[in-house]
Design a protein around this motif. Structure first.
Motif, short mmCIF file in Angstrom:
data_model
loop_
_atom_site.label_atom_id
_atom_site.label_comp_id
_atom_site.label_asym_id
_atom_site.label_seq_id
_atom_site.Cartn_x
_atom_site.Cartn_y
_atom_site.Cartn_z
N SER A 193 4.94 -2.76 9.59
CA SER A 193 5.65 -1.86 10.50
C SER A 193 6.68 -2.61 11.33
O SER A 193 7.64 -2.04 11.83
N PHE A 194 6.48 -3.96 11.46
CA PHE A 194 7.43 -4.73 12.29
C PHE A 194 8.47 -5.44 11.43
O PHE A 194 9.21 -6.29 11.91
N SER A 195 8.52 -5.11 10.16
CA SER A 195 9.49 -5.76 9.28
C SER A 195 10.89 -5.20 9.53
O SER A 195 11.07 -4.05 9.93
N ASP A 196 11.90 -6.02 9.28
CA ASP A 196 13.28 -5.54 9.43
C ASP A 196 13.80 -4.94 8.13
O ASP A 196 14.96 -4.57 8.04
N GLN A 197 12.97 -4.95 7.12
CA GLN A 197 13.47 -4.47 5.84
C GLN A 197 12.70 -3.28 5.32
O GLN A 197 12.86 -2.88 4.20
N ASN A 198 11.83 -2.76 6.16
CA ASN A 198 11.03 -1.63 5.74
C ASN A 198 11.79 -0.35 6.05
O ASN A 198 11.73 0.19 7.14
N TYR A 199 12.53 0.14 5.05
CA TYR A 199 13.34 1.33 5.28
C TYR A 199 12.57 2.62 4.97
O TYR A 199 13.11 3.69 5.07
N ALA A 214 -4.41 -12.23 6.24
CA ALA A 214 -4.20 -12.98 5.00
C ALA A 214 -3.38 -14.23 5.24
O ALA A 214 -3.62 -15.27 4.63
N VAL A 215 -2.39 -14.14 6.13
CA VAL A 215 -1.54 -15.30 6.40
C VAL A 215 -2.37 -16.44 6.99
O VAL A 215 -2.13 -17.61 6.71
N ALA A 216 -3.36 -16.07 7.79
CA ALA A 216 -4.17 -17.09 8.47
C ALA A 216 -5.29 -17.62 7.58
O ALA A 216 -6.04 -18.50 7.99
N GLU A 217 -5.42 -17.07 6.40
CA GLU A 217 -6.53 -17.42 5.53
C GLU A 217 -6.11 -18.54 4.56
O GLU A 217 -5.06 -18.44 3.92
N PHE A 228 6.30 -11.08 0.02
CA PHE A 228 6.45 -9.70 -0.45
C PHE A 228 5.80 -8.70 0.48
O PHE A 228 6.39 -7.68 0.82
N MET A 229 4.57 -9.01 0.87
CA MET A 229 3.82 -8.05 1.66
C MET A 229 4.47 -7.84 3.03
O MET A 229 4.41 -6.75 3.59
N GLY A 230 5.05 -8.91 3.56
CA GLY A 230 5.66 -8.84 4.89
C GLY A 230 6.72 -7.76 5.00
O GLY A 230 6.94 -7.18 6.07
N ILE A 231 7.41 -7.47 3.89
CA ILE A 231 8.50 -6.49 3.91
C ILE A 231 8.03 -5.12 4.39
O ILE A 231 8.74 -4.41 5.09
N ARG A 239 -3.68 -0.59 9.65
CA ARG A 239 -4.66 -1.31 8.84
C ARG A 239 -3.92 -2.29 7.91
O ARG A 239 -4.32 -3.44 7.74
N PHE A 240 -2.85 -1.82 7.34
CA PHE A 240 -2.04 -2.65 6.46
C PHE A 240 -1.52 -3.87 7.22
O PHE A 240 -1.66 -5.01 6.78
N ASP A 241 -0.93 -3.63 8.39
CA ASP A 241 -0.40 -4.73 9.20
C ASP A 241 -1.48 -5.78 9.48
O ASP A 241 -1.26 -6.98 9.37
N GLU A 242 -2.66 -5.26 9.84
CA GLU A 242 -3.78 -6.12 10.18
C GLU A 242 -4.15 -7.02 9.00
O GLU A 242 -4.32 -8.23 9.15
N LEU A 243 -4.27 -6.39 7.84
CA LEU A 243 -4.66 -7.14 6.64
C LEU A 243 -3.66 -8.26 6.34
O LEU A 243 -4.03 -9.37 5.98
N ILE A 244 -2.39 -7.94 6.51
CA ILE A 244 -1.34 -8.93 6.23
C ILE A 244 -1.49 -10.12 7.16
O ILE A 244 -1.41 -11.28 6.74
#
Lengths: 365, 537, 319
Positions: free
Chosen positions: B454-460, B475-478, B448-451, B467-472
């Protein structure tokens, strides 16, 4: 020997009946989902072909028919081109997805479906394909070509359409005659109001009412699907209602016109019996305009079939026609459009020729 | 004109037999035998709504196709669908493990599994499947599923031509070894998805696009594809050589009825054993039936804001709009038990935080609008709210329109576009407010968060926050769920409160009808329909 | 709708039949009109229908003053209610008053019916007049174009044109903007039949003595068509118009059925009918109200058209 000579004398008559019986049994057998022997198809088909050929030659219509066929080919060509262009104008492409695809992938898709070629190239490739009888591959349904999809859906739509037309004629003509015979009476008005009612409601409002009454309350027919006679009747009735109503109105007005015409008066004055006048003159002559109308009627039934197919979950062509546009499945849109157009053009051709057959005053040229 | 009375007789001649014939005809042909020679007692009749565009699991993208695929095929790993947390269970892989930072995974594969043509299942077939999924020539929409594998993205985008550079191989013991270039704690979850299932390269090479036809296809799931009667039905038959517990019901007959009201009619006349989609307007009635089942699913329904189009570029306006919508009113109107949410992740998934996000607060909303310089509401431009053509979307949109007018005094114009047109406008120039939904591919919050990165293909929304990108990415690596939860909480706060780039409306609910004779029907939050354990009374 | 195009054509055929003989009469057109009018008034069904059509038109025009609620006023506490004293026809899934939506729907439906009929009439008349008047090669080319348009399945044409035109924004008025796509799509499909009928009529009138005379006197073509031909074909055109309007209302509902109807939140009978048919078993009031409205309006327009045709067709006199 005697038999042969008698056959020779009456061959046209026999052929006519053969054709009639053949096609009738085809319709009945398909209606009851009976296995139809291949021979019956061949027999009826060849009778029709021979009859048509004989008629064409004996009436010197060869040139006319060839001309009409050429015209038809031209019309189909123009329609194919127009639809092709329209498809490129409508916003939204076949491979637009919610998630943007990498450019490399998009390029690959475009290359696979020839969408990277310049437009004129795509067009000429498509047209050349058409000449070879190749309608292309569906974009949406992977691995299925358009000819196959259409080939599976068309028989169903034809079945639906033919039954509806037969029903429409079976109800419309008697109703029209009945109304005409009591012109300006209460019965006439009632029949005509009923006929207008037939076209006054969208079929998607008629269908649910019939389903509730005949499938849920009375439990006579099935609510949906297309598996046998008990499934066929409701959709056929829904689709046949409006053509039946139209035919009734047309029959009435044309019977009235014929009755008023001079030659019927003459016939009556000559002292011919009512029966003769009616069957021989009125009926025959008044059905001619109704007949000419069957061309557009076929068109109407075809385009109306979408609603019925949708409501009754019938796997016909109408559904593909609408859904292919939603999917931007270009080859499938073109394929279904062309098949419909060919059927329309053919129906009109047959009707024109039948017209001349029934009304000798008309000269085709 | 009395002399024309003869037509009456003609009329009767025509219509009487017809009237007598119709009921007769219907009564004599009515039998309870199923099509395709199936018997009712051991056939489950379902509706899959549409013709599957393809059964090729590398290329399909829709739920209909994956429903069939889930029953005829199997992945390396499967969910325990009974478990609320969807614990992972072994399927074609019996064991799996990773290194400490989740960049290298090893899968031990089950031995002795046979495809239904007798060929043995091998690790190479998994690699073949992934190669095909990532191959740009396959043009699969789901290729991004494996993007975390080393060089997978580059291979899919065509910058690497040689698949051996991609981080997947079979080791000497026949195990599958996967190297990732970004840590992914939930990587095994991806392998439950049909796009990552193994394939039979030889079969595909032999039959080309037609390898999914019933006479060509080779599978190893609990069911075999027996008949595919295009646009009409699909018949599945129990695979007697299935490696696990055999399916309980012999056949599945899947109809393709795409009109929900028609499907309901079929169900009510005893022609279907289940319905996965109900006419939404009738939920109020249907709820009271004993066949009714309901389950929240991991899917959200939201409105996105085009943050580049004035006045939506002002965060105060966006916040005002979010504050100005009473989500409860929307779900009450829909009557389907949907759960209003103000945060981004749906309930039932790690990271769902009921208290994150902006809630309904008309006073605050109006204050924000005043502050943004629209004290005089007539100076506020008319916003466009777009949605794709569908009855439910229309109702929600109409309700939101009314709410915004009533609560904020701003006027919104609705734009209803056909799906493909809609997609085009989303990617080129989205309206001020647009509707979208998201259904989890796998039950991990990253999905969900990936959408919204800023590098998502679905973020319209065109909203970007580093900061948001960083947190995501953190989180994936955690690996520790508790720590991940904290990271997602902060990220969601940025997305829904600080940036207010979206207006999350509600978590969606699946409504089903299941006939009395069916037991153990799969009703789960993932909306995955696996019929192996279903029984008929 | 089943028989979309076929209904148009049947209407055209009925009109054409009826008017064949009218043109042959040597009488001045004035007395013909007067006589027709007298006959029309004797046709009870037609007169009742006329009143009904006037009634619907008035409702459409004065919708905002008649309707008890607004068409988009939502009452969330009163969703899907059956008819009651507060909501005479019940409420829909958003708690909107069905009666008010029906009244506003009359406005949109009639607008679609009338405006589309007028646009297609305008195009069709000009096209038909040119084709019929010029005759010869021009005529055959122009008619070939019509033939081709006839052979394209209406459904495909309608959908494609609607999708394309929906992206066109000509108006700022939201009501009109919601309508544009439908109007244009239906007009593109609708003008063809009209063109054909008009051409047929023009061909007949062209042969009349007075037209020949005018031509011999060297009048300008345009003037002749305007002054002599046009008034003579006005009758059939008006009749055709009365058949075209209800057809467009029906087409509009068909577009709603395939999901290409009016932009929300506006209501039309088609939108309401499409809303209702799916849940006839649970909420019959959703379908019955728009269904009855469509039904009666169609009936009225058709009876009106029949009445007009019969009245102005001398053949029918005294029968």
């Amino acid at each position: 020997m005697k038999l042969v000579s008698r056959l020779k004398e009456n061959w046209k008559f026999l052929m006519g009946w053969g054709l009639l019986l053949g096609s009738l049994s085809l319709v009945v057998m398909s209606f009851f989902a009976l296995p139809i022997p291949r021979a019956l198809w061949w027999l009826t088909g060849s009778l029709a072909a021979v009859g048509f050929a004989h008629y064409t030659f004996s009436q010197n219509l060869v040139v006319y028919v060839i001309k009409r066929i050429l015209e038809a080919v031209f019309v189909i060509f123009v329609i194919a081109s127009m639809t092709f262009l329209l498809l490129r104008v409508i916003p939204g492409g076949p491979f637009d997805t919610e998630k943007a695809l990498p450019p490399e992938v998009i390029a690959n898709i475009a290359a696979k479906y020839n969408l990277d070629a310049p437009l004129h190239r795509q067009y000429s490739d498509y047209m050349l394909g058409l000449l070879r009888g190749d309608l292309g591959e569906s974009y949406k349904f992977l691995g299925r070509n358009v000819a196959q999809i259409v080939g599976e859906a068309l028989p169903v739509s034809l079945q639906l359409g033919v039954y509806s037309l037969i029903l429409a004629f079976m109800i419309g003509i008697p109703a029209g005659l009945f109304a005409a015979s009591r012109h300006n009476s209460f019965a006439d008005n009632a029949t005509m109001i009923l006929a207008i009612s037939g076209v006054a409601l969208p079929s998607f409002l008629i269908a649910p009412i019939l389903i509730i009454v005949f499938a849920f309350w009375l439990n006579w027919f099935e609510v949906a699907l297309w598996l046998g006679p008990e499934y066929y009747i409701l959709p056929v009735v829904v689709l046949g209602t409006s053509p039946a109503a139209i035919i009734a109105r047309l029959t009435r007005s044309s019977v009235l016109e014929v009755i008023r015409s001079d030659y019927i008066r003459t016939a009556k004055a000559k002292g011919l019996s009512h029966q003769v006048v009616l069957y021989k003159h009125v009926l025959k002559n008044s059905l001619i305009p109704v007949l000419t109308f069957s061309g557009p009627l076929v068109a109407g039934v075809l385009s109306g079939s979408f609603v019925v197919e949708q409501i009754f979950a019938i796997p016909g062509l109408g559904r593909h026609m609408v859904q292919s546009v939603t999917n931007r499945d270009y080859p499938l849109i073109l394929g279904t459009t062309l098949v419909f157009s060919v059927m329309l053009v053919l129906a009109n051709l047959v009707v024109d020729i039948l017209y001349a057959y029934f009304d000798p005053r008309i000269k085709l040229s | 004109m009395p002399q024309f009375r003869w037509v009456d007789r003609l009329h009767i001649k025509f219509s009487l037999p017809l009237l007598i014939l119709l009921p007769l005809l219907s009564s004599c042909t009515r039998e309870r035998r199923l099509e395709y020679g199936l018997s009712l007692a051991d056939t489950l009749r379902i509706n899959i709504i549409t013709e599957p565009p393809t059964l090729d699991w590398n290329r399909s993208t829709d739920t209909t196709s994956s429903l069939i695929q889930d029953n005829i095929m199997e992945g390396l790993i499967q969910y325990d669908l009974q478990d609320p947390d969807f614990k992972l269970l072994p399927a074609l892989a019996t064991e799996w493990s990773s290194n400490s930072d989740f960049t290298k995974w090893t899968f031990t594969l089950r031995e002795g599994v046979k495809w239904n043509d007798g060929v043995e299942f091998k690790a190479q077939q998994v690699v073949d499947g992934w190669e095909r999924l990532l191959n740009p020539k396959t043009a699969s929409e789901y290729a991004y599923f494996l993007y975390s594998i080393k060089n997978a993205r580059a291979y899919n985008e065509g910058s690497i031509k040689d698949f051996s550079e991609v981080g997947v191989r079979v080791d000497a013991e026949g195990r599958l070894v996967v190297e990732l270039d970004q840590p992914k704690s939930y990587f095994p979850m991806l392998l439950t998805h049909s796009s990552t299932f193994p394939i039979r390269k030889d079969v595909i090479e032999k039959h080309g696009d037609r390898w999914t036809d019933p006479e060509n296809i080779v599978t190893l799931g609990a069911y075999d594809l027996k008949i595919w009667d295009h646009d009409r039905a699909i018949v599945l038959e129990r695979n007697e050589n299935y490696y696990g517990d055999k399916a309980k019901i012999k056949n599945i007959l899947a109809y393709m009825v795409n009109e929900t009201s028609t499907a309901l009619n079929l169900f009510d006349s005893g022609r279907l054993d289940s319905l996965h989609q109900l006419p939404s307007r009738e939920l109020g009635h249907l709820k009271r039936r004993k066949e009714y089942r309901e389950t929240g699913i991991m899917a959200t329904y939201y409105f996105g804001f085009n943050t580049e189009r004035p006045p939506m570029d002002d965060v105060r306006v966006r916040r005002a709009i979010v504050h100005g919508v009473d989500r409860k009113q929307v779900t009450d109107m829909l009557q389907g038990g949907q759960i209003p949410i103000s945060n981004w992740i749906p309930p039932g998934m790690l990271g769902y935080e009921a208290d994150v996000g902006l809630n309904f607060d008309v006073a605050e909303a109006n204050r924000l609008l005043d502050e943004a310089g629209f004290k005089d509401r007539s100076t506020f431009p008319t916003l466009t709210l777009s949605f794709n053509t569908m009855e439910d979307h229309r109702r929600v949109a109409e309700n939101i329109q009314a709410q915004l007018r009533r609560n904020l005094g701003i006027s919104v114009e609705l734009l209803n576009e056909e799906w493909k047109v809609y997609l085009r406008s989303l990617s080129t120039n989205p309206s001020h407010i647009y509707r979208l939904g998201w259904l989890a591919d796998y039950p991990d919050p990253d999905n969900f968060m990936g959408i919204m990165t800023s590098f998502s293909d679905q973020n319209y929304t065109r909203w970007k926050n580093s900061r948001f990108d960083e947190l995501i990415q953190q989180a994936v690596a955690e690996g520790d769920p508790a720590k991940r939860r904290v990271l997602y909480r902060e990220a969601q706060r940025i997305l829904t409160e600080e940036g207010a780039a979206v207006l999350p409306l509600y978590a969606q609910v699946n409504h089903l009808l299941v006939a009395d004779r069916v037991q153990n029907y799969p009703v789960n939050r993932l909306a995955r329909f696996i019929f192996r354990d279903v029984e008929l009374k | 709708m089943s028989g979309m195009r076929s209904q148009e054509i049947s209407a055209a055929m009925l009109v054409a039949d009826g008017n064949k003989q009218q043109l042959g009469q040597g009488k001045s057109s004035q007395s013909l009109w007067a006589e027709g009018w007298r006959r029309y008034k004797k046709n009870r069904m037609a007169v009742i229908s006329t009143y009904f059509v006037i009634f619907v038109s008035l409702v459409a025009i004065f919708a905002p003053w008649i309707a008890p609620y607004s068409f988009d006023e939502q009452h969330m506490d009163r969703i899907l209610q059956s008819p009651s004293w507060t909501h005479w026809l019940g409420t829909d899934a958003l708690g909107r008053d069905m009666l008010s939506r029906l009244i506003y729907g009359a406005r949109m439906s009639m607008a679609v019916g009338v405006i589309t009929a007028l646009i297609s009439l305008f195009i069709g008349t000009i096209y038909g007049c040119i084709s019929g008047w010029m005759g010869g090669r021009v005529d055959s080319v122009m008619m070939r174009v019509v033939d081709i348009l006839y052979s394209i399945p209406t459904l495909v044409l309608l959908i494609l044109v609607k999708v394309i035109f929906d992206s066109v924004n000509l108006f700022t008025n939201p009501e009109l903007r919601a309508l544009t796509g439908i109007l244009l799509a239906l007009s593109v499909v609708g003008w063809v039949t009209l063109a054909r009928v008009v051409r047929g009529q023009v061909m007949q009138v062209k042969e009349m003595a007075y037209v020949e005379a005018a031509r011999a006197l060297g009048s300008h073509s345009f003037a002749i068509v305007w002054r002599h031909v046009f008034p003579n074909i006005l009758g059939p055109i008006i009749v055709l118009l009365t058949f075209q309007i209800p057809l467009n209302i029906l087409f509009e509902s068909f577009l709603s059925f395939i999901g290409l109807g009016l932009q929300p939140p506006f209501s039309s009978w088609g939108v309401m009918a499409d809303d209702g048919w799916r849940s006839l078993r649970s909420f019959p009031h959703l379908m019955i109200a728009p269904g009855v409205a469509i039904f009666l309006t169609m009936l009225a327009f058709n009876l009106l058209g029949d009445g007009l045709r019969d009245a102005f067709d001398p053949q029918m006199r005294g029968r």
